[in-house]
Write a protein that holds these residues in place. Sequence first.
Motif, mmCIF file in Angstrom:
data_model
loop_
_atom_site.group_PDB
_atom_site.id
_atom_site.type_symbol
_atom_site.label_atom_id
_atom_site.label_comp_id
_atom_site.label_asym_id
_atom_site.label_seq_id
_atom_site.Cartn_x
_atom_site.Cartn_y
_atom_site.Cartn_z
ATOM 1 N N ASP A 91 -11.753 10.948 15.244
ATOM 2 C CA ASP A 91 -11.014 10.539 16.594
ATOM 3 C C ASP A 91 -12.499 9.926 17.347
ATOM 4 O O ASP A 91 -11.692 8.371 17.814
ATOM 5 C CB ASP A 91 -10.317 11.641 17.384
ATOM 6 C CG ASP A 91 -9.254 12.550 17.128
ATOM 7 O OD1 ASP A 91 -8.608 11.438 15.805
ATOM 8 O OD2 ASP A 91 -8.739 13.029 17.385
ATOM 9 N N ASP A 92 -13.229 10.415 17.038
ATOM 10 C CA ASP A 92 -14.607 10.088 17.929
ATOM 11 C C ASP A 92 -14.846 8.341 17.108
ATOM 12 O O ASP A 92 -16.348 8.056 17.142
ATOM 13 C CB ASP A 92 -15.211 10.500 18.738
ATOM 14 C CG ASP A 92 -16.084 11.461 17.153
ATOM 15 O OD1 ASP A 92 -15.479 11.011 16.012
ATOM 16 O OD2 ASP A 92 -17.015 12.190 17.422
ATOM 17 N N LEU A 93 -14.701 7.993 15.564
ATOM 18 C CA LEU A 93 -14.756 7.142 14.705
ATOM 19 C C LEU A 93 -13.969 5.774 15.189
ATOM 20 O O LEU A 93 -12.709 5.829 15.705
ATOM 21 C CB LEU A 93 -15.170 7.413 13.790
ATOM 22 C CG LEU A 93 -16.408 7.679 12.810
ATOM 23 C CD1 LEU A 93 -15.908 8.704 11.893
ATOM 24 C CD2 LEU A 93 -17.491 7.981 13.242
ATOM 25 N N SER A 94 -14.659 4.714 15.305
ATOM 26 C CA SER A 94 -13.406 3.236 15.477
ATOM 27 C C SER A 94 -12.865 3.320 13.837
ATOM 28 O O SER A 94 -13.538 4.258 12.807
ATOM 29 C CB SER A 94 -14.497 1.909 15.176
ATOM 30 O OG SER A 94 -15.335 1.627 14.068
ATOM 31 N N ARG A 112 -18.361 -2.053 1.592
ATOM 32 C CA ARG A 112 -17.390 -3.841 2.367
ATOM 33 C C ARG A 112 -16.023 -4.720 1.848
ATOM 34 O O ARG A 112 -15.312 -4.781 2.987
ATOM 35 C CB ARG A 112 -18.659 -4.731 3.023
ATOM 36 C CG ARG A 112 -17.899 -5.687 4.355
ATOM 37 C CD ARG A 112 -19.153 -7.234 4.354
ATOM 38 N NE ARG A 112 -19.271 -7.465 5.762
ATOM 39 C CZ ARG A 112 -19.230 -6.987 6.674
ATOM 40 N NH1 ARG A 112 -19.764 -5.523 7.040
ATOM 41 N NH2 ARG A 112 -18.458 -8.075 8.341
ATOM 42 N N GLN A 113 -15.950 -4.954 0.986
ATOM 43 C CA GLN A 113 -15.114 -5.525 0.529
ATOM 44 C C GLN A 113 -13.636 -4.931 0.508
ATOM 45 O O GLN A 113 -12.931 -5.243 0.243
ATOM 46 C CB GLN A 113 -15.030 -6.359 -0.422
ATOM 47 C CG GLN A 113 -16.359 -7.510 -1.062
ATOM 48 C CD GLN A 113 -17.608 -6.395 -1.137
ATOM 49 O OE1 GLN A 113 -18.313 -5.702 -0.568
ATOM 50 N NE2 GLN A 113 -18.365 -7.474 -2.112
ATOM 51 N N ARG A 114 -13.680 -3.733 -0.030
ATOM 52 C CA ARG A 114 -12.719 -2.632 0.191
ATOM 53 C C ARG A 114 -12.011 -2.640 1.507
ATOM 54 O O ARG A 114 -11.376 -2.621 1.984
ATOM 55 C CB ARG A 114 -12.934 -1.528 -0.593
ATOM 56 C CG ARG A 114 -13.330 -1.412 -2.069
ATOM 57 C CD ARG A 114 -13.789 -0.067 -2.220
ATOM 58 N NE ARG A 114 -14.142 0.216 -3.850
ATOM 59 C CZ ARG A 114 -13.586 0.203 -5.094
ATOM 60 N NH1 ARG A 114 -11.605 0.568 -4.854
ATOM 61 N NH2 ARG A 114 -13.765 0.239 -5.804
ATOM 62 N N VAL A 115 -13.215 -1.984 2.492
ATOM 63 C CA VAL A 115 -12.770 -1.584 3.671
ATOM 64 C C VAL A 115 -12.275 -2.705 4.101
ATOM 65 O O VAL A 115 -11.291 -3.071 5.160
ATOM 66 C CB VAL A 115 -13.834 -1.296 4.743
ATOM 67 C CG1 VAL A 115 -13.545 -1.673 6.224
ATOM 68 C CG2 VAL A 115 -15.106 0.264 4.279
ATOM 69 N N ASP A 116 -12.879 -4.135 4.162
ATOM 70 C CA ASP A 116 -12.595 -5.310 4.572
ATOM 71 C C ASP A 116 -10.793 -5.819 4.188
ATOM 72 O O ASP A 116 -10.042 -5.946 4.253
ATOM 73 C CB ASP A 116 -12.695 -6.444 4.669
ATOM 74 C CG ASP A 116 -14.238 -7.118 5.009
ATOM 75 O OD1 ASP A 116 -14.308 -5.728 6.318
ATOM 76 O OD2 ASP A 116 -15.483 -8.134 4.212
ATOM 77 N N ALA A 117 -10.809 -5.703 2.213
ATOM 78 C CA ALA A 117 -9.572 -5.758 1.890
ATOM 79 C C ALA A 117 -8.625 -4.397 3.009
ATOM 80 O O ALA A 117 -7.065 -5.129 3.664
ATOM 81 C CB ALA A 117 -9.497 -5.599 0.759
ATOM 82 N N GLY A 123 -3.227 -4.759 8.709
ATOM 83 C CA GLY A 123 -2.823 -5.084 10.546
ATOM 84 C C GLY A 123 -3.684 -4.503 10.742
ATOM 85 O O GLY A 123 -3.356 -4.475 11.839
ATOM 86 N N LEU A 124 -4.932 -4.366 10.546
ATOM 87 C CA LEU A 124 -6.253 -2.959 11.745
ATOM 88 C C LEU A 124 -7.274 -4.010 12.308
ATOM 89 O O LEU A 124 -8.044 -3.973 12.683
ATOM 90 C CB LEU A 124 -6.216 -2.414 10.671
ATOM 91 C CG LEU A 124 -5.204 -1.320 10.561
ATOM 92 C CD1 LEU A 124 -5.570 0.045 9.252
ATOM 93 C CD2 LEU A 124 -4.816 -0.258 11.772
ATOM 94 N N GLU A 125 -7.214 -5.263 11.429
ATOM 95 C CA GLU A 125 -8.356 -6.261 11.337
ATOM 96 C C GLU A 125 -9.017 -6.707 13.459
ATOM 97 O O GLU A 125 -9.978 -6.065 13.473
ATOM 98 C CB GLU A 125 -8.411 -7.763 10.627
ATOM 99 C CG GLU A 125 -8.469 -6.944 9.939
ATOM 100 C CD GLU A 125 -8.084 -9.011 8.912
ATOM 101 O OE1 GLU A 125 -8.563 -9.265 8.545
ATOM 102 O OE2 GLU A 125 -7.086 -9.645 8.813
ATOM 103 N N GLY A 126 -7.606 -6.464 14.424
ATOM 104 C CA GLY A 126 -7.520 -6.374 15.137
ATOM 105 C C GLY A 126 -8.035 -5.683 16.421
ATOM 106 O O GLY A 126 -8.228 -5.155 17.621
ATOM 107 N N ARG A 127 -7.634 -4.491 15.682
ATOM 108 C CA ARG A 127 -8.252 -3.492 16.345
ATOM 109 C C ARG A 127 -9.372 -2.566 15.500
ATOM 110 O O ARG A 127 -8.968 -1.079 15.801
ATOM 111 C CB ARG A 127 -6.998 -2.184 16.019
ATOM 112 C CG ARG A 127 -5.572 -2.915 16.534
ATOM 113 C CD ARG A 127 -4.693 -2.208 16.941
ATOM 114 N NE ARG A 127 -3.523 -2.163 17.482
ATOM 115 C CZ ARG A 127 -2.815 -1.952 18.604
ATOM 116 N NH1 ARG A 127 -3.341 -0.726 18.856
ATOM 117 N NH2 ARG A 127 -2.142 -2.276 19.387
ATOM 118 N N GLN A 128 -10.063 -3.114 14.551
ATOM 119 C CA GLN A 128 -11.268 -2.454 14.407
ATOM 120 C C GLN A 128 -11.947 -1.864 14.854
ATOM 121 O O GLN A 128 -12.965 -0.766 14.251
ATOM 122 C CB GLN A 128 -11.692 -4.067 12.747
ATOM 123 C CG GLN A 128 -12.937 -4.205 13.286
ATOM 124 C CD GLN A 128 -12.808 -5.489 12.215
ATOM 125 O OE1 GLN A 128 -14.074 -5.102 11.862
ATOM 126 N NE2 GLN A 128 -12.445 -6.455 11.673
#
Length: 307
Positions: A91-94, A112-117, A123-128
């Motif tokens: 809960d305390d991590l983004s 990084r590529q896996r997380v970005d994908a 649809g989580l980019e705007g809330r990352q």
Amino acid sequence: MSDYIIDVAGLTKRFGDKTVVDGLNMQVNRGEIYGFLGPNGSGKTTSIRMMCGLLTPDAGQGQTLGYDVVRQAASIKREVGYMTQRFGLYDDLSIRENLDFVARVYGMDRRRQRVDAALQRLGLEGRQKQLAGSLSGGWKQRLALAACMLHEPRLLLLDEPTAGVDPKARRDFWDEIHTLAHEGITVLVSTHYMDEAERCHRLGYIAYGKLLAMGTPAELVAQSPLSTWTIAGTGASALGTTLEQHPGVEMVTRFGNALHVSGVDSAELAAAIAPYRDTPGLSFEHGRPALEDVFIHLMRQSADNFR
């Protein structure tokens, strides 16, 4: 090697003197969404854990993704995404920090590529940067699915993934599941929701440790011995209370101002309903049972292994 993604026979698991899963036989095809249904305590979660290598069966054999479920459990776990009933991230991590943490723990390359994908896909980019603890149930669900997809699994095992999630979030989730299946990922999902069951390609119904039925939703309805009348209109609920006392009426299910009245003896059921057919304000229609009627009937026919 089996042509099935999951192909198990006789899987059995006991805890003490209770047999939680009793001789499970099941096959799941590649790219299929297979719904696993049953009441609480029926053995669904235990079955899923045996098939993905988290529990060793006491008896039985089979393969998942071509690996033996007893001798090659570690190999199965590397290629399976398992989404549990409870939200298991921090809960305390983004959102991004949670996904990056999972990728680090499992030593994934191209982190990084896996997380970005995963962020883009769900649809989580705007809330990352948002803390996971502040997310609604639907967004937590997306994050949990994103974490399951980081290692690009061939099989997803989803254990009641939409419990407590609003209808729109559930619909969006199922749209994503169908997209994954179209891409060749196999999905085994346990659920209590009948509308979700009807979205699956095939279903298996388990009650008290035994697999009672398997097939497409249409096949399960067609194979059921139940005869069902739908009674609609003002006063239907009160009539249901009366009908429950009649021979031939196995169950009465209420849907607002409508009833499903079901029984296995069609003639006896019709005779029970006949005296009320001319009741003003009520309509009567004979047809097939709903999927929920079929499953409740199956559950009533099975013995509770915890009694």
